[in-house]
Design an enzyme around this catalytic site. Structure first.
Site, PDB file in Angstrom:
ATOM      1  N   PRO A 188       0.947  -1.058  -0.010  1.00  0.00           N
ATOM      2  CA  PRO A 188      -0.116   0.048   0.008  1.00  0.00           C
ATOM      3  C   PRO A 188       0.911   1.287   0.041  1.00  0.00           C
ATOM      4  CG  PRO A 188      -0.332  -1.461   1.863  1.00  0.00           C
ATOM      5  CD  PRO A 188       0.468  -1.972   1.161  1.00  0.00           C
ATOM      6  N   GLY A 191       2.087   3.829  -4.722  1.00  0.00           N
ATOM      7  CA  GLY A 191       1.620   4.728  -6.073  1.00  0.00           C
ATOM      8  C   GLY A 191       0.714   3.785  -7.289  1.00  0.00           C
ATOM      9  N   HIS A 407      15.781   1.440  29.930  1.00  0.00           N
ATOM     10  CA  HIS A 407      15.361   0.743  28.889  1.00  0.00           C
ATOM     11  C   HIS A 407      15.838   0.937  27.655  1.00  0.00           C
ATOM     12  CE1 HIS A 407      12.117  -2.007  27.065  1.00  0.00           C
ATOM     13  NE2 HIS A 407      12.377  -1.173  26.121  1.00  0.00           N
ATOM     14  N   GLU A 408      15.543   2.383  27.132  1.00  0.00           N
ATOM     15  CA  GLU A 408      16.047   2.973  25.748  1.00  0.00           C
ATOM     16  C   GLU A 408      17.835   2.900  25.729  1.00  0.00           C
ATOM     17  OE1 GLU A 408      14.182   3.216  23.715  1.00  0.00           O
ATOM     18  OE2 GLU A 408      12.425   2.733  24.904  1.00  0.00           O
ATOM     19  N   HIS A 411      18.758  -0.317  25.088  1.00  0.00           N
ATOM     20  CA  HIS A 411      18.838  -0.775  23.320  1.00  0.00           C
ATOM     21  C   HIS A 411      19.800  -0.238  22.714  1.00  0.00           C
ATOM     22  CE1 HIS A 411      14.778  -2.566  23.267  1.00  0.00           C
ATOM     23  NE2 HIS A 411      14.213  -1.481  23.536  1.00  0.00           N
TER      24      HIS A 411
HETATM   25  P1  ADP Z   1      -1.437   2.765  -3.582  1.00  0.00           P
HETATM   26  O1  ADP Z   1      -2.603   2.806  -4.520  1.00  0.00           O
HETATM   27  O2  ADP Z   1      -0.412   1.854  -4.141  1.00  0.00           O
HETATM   28  O3  ADP Z   1      -1.844   2.072  -2.370  1.00  0.00           O
HETATM   29  P2  ADP Z   1      -1.588   5.562  -3.985  1.00  0.00           P
HETATM   30  O4  ADP Z   1      -1.557   5.610  -5.443  1.00  0.00           O
HETATM   31  O5  ADP Z   1      -2.752   5.548  -3.416  1.00  0.00           O
HETATM   32  O6  ADP Z   1      -0.983   4.111  -3.325  1.00  0.00           O
HETATM   33  O7  ADP Z   1      -0.607   6.727  -3.348  1.00  0.00           O
HETATM   34  C1  ADP Z   1      -0.960   7.621  -2.461  1.00  0.00           C
HETATM   35  C2  ADP Z   1      -0.363   8.876  -2.589  1.00  0.00           C
HETATM   36  O8  ADP Z   1       1.253   8.814  -2.445  1.00  0.00           O
HETATM   37  C3  ADP Z   1      -0.440   9.371  -3.982  1.00  0.00           C
HETATM   38  O9  ADP Z   1      -1.734   9.873  -4.415  1.00  0.00           O
HETATM   39  C4  ADP Z   1       0.831  10.496  -4.246  1.00  0.00           C
HETATM   40  O10 ADP Z   1       0.453  11.759  -3.682  1.00  0.00           O
HETATM   41  C5  ADP Z   1       1.725   9.521  -3.189  1.00  0.00           C
HETATM   42  N1  ADP Z   1       2.861   8.643  -3.993  1.00  0.00           N
HETATM   43  C6  ADP Z   1       2.635   7.348  -3.904  1.00  0.00           C
HETATM   44  N2  ADP Z   1       3.590   6.780  -4.685  1.00  0.00           N
HETATM   45  C7  ADP Z   1       3.941   7.825  -5.372  1.00  0.00           C
HETATM   46  C8  ADP Z   1       5.030   7.884  -6.477  1.00  0.00           C
HETATM   47  N3  ADP Z   1       5.678   6.886  -7.026  1.00  0.00           N
HETATM   48  N4  ADP Z   1       5.398   9.156  -7.022  1.00  0.00           N
HETATM   49  C9  ADP Z   1       4.736   9.918  -6.333  1.00  0.00           C
HETATM   50  N5  ADP Z   1       3.975  10.158  -5.484  1.00  0.00           N
HETATM   51  C10 ADP Z   1       3.539   8.997  -4.889  1.00  0.00           C
HETATM   52 ZN    ZN Z   2      12.063  -1.358  23.933  1.00  0.00          ZN
END
Ligand code: ADP
Ligand code: ZN
Ligand code: MG
Length: 600
Positions: A188, A191, A407-408, A411
């Protein structure tokens, strides 16, 4: 014959008036032969009484009566008084009738409305796909390939699709078949939607889009009818592009999953396949679908003539991130000292959507701080925010703050002292999202291969937080703060044993990528090994984690003074940057020591 005194008394209120008589008085008057005429009005329940010797034009006296007055009528019959019954028109009766009629009318009306409504509803259910098609159509997307960066291979492959849409004759002339479907595969935010829109934009054709999840409705058959509608509309508008997002929602392997499959989904999928097969040679329609789960798709979808082209849209690399940042920096005011290359270096693993988000958050921070242009400070805050969520208010100095600090530092210290571990970027006690303190590491740029010792170093680093709690506060005082760390540790160790061949179980892949997925089509893939092997896997995982644990304990016990010093500084400063952290460590650790450490 009786006269009830009580009754007479009840009427006395009326009888006391000048022109009124009581019921009792009327009886006496009749008996005394004083009355000449009595008119009874049963509706108003009064009697108009004319007395003898009363002037002609005088108003008759009124007597309040009861509902039925048998004794009065009896008396009147016996006497020689002229009497009769005269009804005034009964308004109350009329009114009563009217209300009844009204109620009936209203009821009929209500029933009619209800009937009509339910008729509408069933009508809707039947023509659902028609009347409420859930696809969107954009005549012009306004997006071109210039708006997409960092996924050059995908862009190149899809350039061809633009040509198909624009000049199909180029291909048909030489007898080439035009592809019908392209499947975009990628996580996700990389783009995929953007790319599909860019294709439509470049080709200058309408963009139809629908999400796979919208096909699947309550009513069986709705999804299929939506598919039909979508393709019908598309055919009317050809050439055009159909984009089906999240196709895995409909396109999962048929006949598997809960309860032997989902009828509605299967029907929808079948309809989709039918529509795609129904394209005549060149109908000018290209279907682009997107998914991040190609493994669960029904194989029928991937056959020739359907989504036979598959294009991977991957995470952008350093250069790609740089270019994506440039696109999203275009319309923003950015201070000259900000270098997009530096931001790109700080953001491995970010998708295009993450980067767009970073630039937007940075602009918001800038506006909030009333600055003229985005500086590196805003960019860094924006990155932290995108990665770890919103910043909270730091704790006041207390035992629990000290514990989080240990803790930090645990790490960060192990991360610094274990060779092969990513360097510390910063340690902070400012809470963010769910985390109450954070240690950031700079991942090695674009590193795709990791060695066994690097993996063990990472596990030790992840253990560092819990181990610091143990070493400083004792085994009984450890906290829930390490839950997330332990999850990651288990995952890493399990991968080493079951997938990466890094244990004494040898070079076998024992688990599938999606071992945990039981919704889709991979029943039974999880346990392809015997229980004996399962027990050995558990043992191997335990060994790896225990070895890393021992090592982490040793490092922290040997560096108790250094830890105390770092914790004091961290509580004082809230944040220690990587450079400062390493300098302090170097004061305690002449470099040669690091080299003599033996890997596990
Ligand atoms: P997907 O459909 O793969 O989940 P989207 O196309 O909906 O991702 O991307 C969401 C937004 O992130 C786009 O509208 C754009 O603004 C930005 N974005 C994602 N990938 C790119 C890319 N390769 N180049 C430029 N902008 C991008
Ligand atoms: Zn931790
Ligand atoms: Mg999308």
């Amino acid at each position: 014959m009786t006269t009830a005194p009580g009754l007479a008394q009840e009427n006395s209120a009326m009888g006391s008036g000048k022109n009124n008589l009581t019921y009792g008085q009327l009886f006496q008057d009749i008996k005394a032969n004083k009355v000449s005429k009595v008119e009874i009005d049963p509706n108003l329940q009064i009697a108009s009484v004319t007395l003898k010797g009363q002037p002609q034009d005088a108003k008759p006296k009124t007597v309040r009566l009861f509902k039925t007055n048998p004794e009065l009528i009896e008396l009147l019959k016996e006497s020689n008084v002229t009497w009769g019954i005269r009804r005034t028109p009964d308004h109350s009766a009329l009114f009563g009738l009217l209300t009844h009629v009204l109620i009936v009318v209203i009821l009929i009306g209500l029933i009619a409305i209800v009937i009509r409504r339910s008729a509408n509803m069933s009508g809707q259910a039947m023509s659902f796909g028609k009347s409420r098609a859930r696809f969107q159509m954009e005549a012009k997307t306004g997006i071109g390939f210039g708006d997409v960066a960092g996924i050059d291979e995908a862009k190149e492959e899809l350039q061809e699709v633009v040509t198909f849409l624009k000049q199909p004759e180029k291909f048909t002339a030489i007898g080439a078949k035009i592809p019908r479907g392209v499947l975009l595969i990628g996580p996700p935010g990389t783009g995929k939607t953007l790319l599909a829109k860019a294709i439509a934009g470049e080709a200058g054709v309408p963009f139809f889009s629908i999400s796979g999840s919208e096909f699947v409705e309550m009513f069986v058959g709705v999804g299929a009818s939506r598919v039909r509608d979508l393709f019908k509309k598309a055919k009317e508008n050809a050439p055009c592009l159909i984009f089906i997002d999240e196709i895995d929602a409909v396109g999962r392997q048929r006949g598997v999953g809960y309860g032997g499959g989902n009828d509605e989904r299967e029907q929808t999928l079948n309809q989709l396949l039918t529509e795609m097969d129904g394209f005549e040679g060149n109908s000018g329609i290209i279907v682009i679908a997107a998914t991040n789960r190609p493994d669960v798709l029904d194989t029928a979808l991937l056959r020739p003539g359907r989504f036979d082209r598959q294009v991977t849209v991957d995470y952008p690399d350093l250069d790609g991130r740089h270019k994506i940042l440039a696109i999203h920096a275009q319309n923003k005011k950015i201070a000259p000292e900000v270098e997009l290359a530096t931001i790109a270096r700080r953001t491995p693993g970010f998708t295009g959507a993450d980067l767009a988000n970073v630039m937007n958050e940075a602009a918001i921070f800038t506006a909030r701080r009333r600055k003229e242009a985005i500086t590196m400070a805003e960019v860094n805050d924006a990155i932290d925010r995108v990665v770890a969520g919103m910043e909270g208010t730091p704790l006041v100095d207390s035992k629990s703050k000290r514990l989080i600090a240990y803790h930090e530092v645990g790490h960060a210290l192990i991360g610094t002292l274990c060779p092969g571990h990513d360097p510390v970027e910063k340690v902070t006690l400012i809470p963010r999202g769910q985390a109450r303190g954070l240690t950031w590491f700079t991942p090695d740029e674009e590193q795709s291969l990791m060695t066994r010792s690097q993996l063990i170093a990472r596990i030790a680093g992840l253990l560092g937080g819990r181990v610091a709690e143990e070493v400083i506060f004792g085994a009984d005082e450890v906290t829930t703060g390490a839950g997330n760390d332990i999850e990651k540790i288990t995952y890493l160790a399990r991968q080493m044993v079951t997938k990466l061949g890094m244990s004494s179980l040898g070079l076998v892949a024992l688990e599938n990528e999606d071992g945990t997925n039981y919704l889709g089509g991979d029943w039974g893939k999880r346990s392809e090994y015997s229980e004996e092997i399962a027990a050995r896997i558990d043992k191997e995982i335990r060994w790896i984690v225990e070895a890393a644990h021992r090592r982490a304990i040793q490092i922290l016990e040997d560096n108790r003074a250094l830890m105390d010093r770092l914790v004091d500084l961290l509580i004082e400063q809230e944040t220690i940057e990587g450079e400062q952290f390493r300098q302090l460590v170097a004061e305690f650790h002449p470099l040669p020591d690091l080299k003599t450490m033996t890997p596990v």
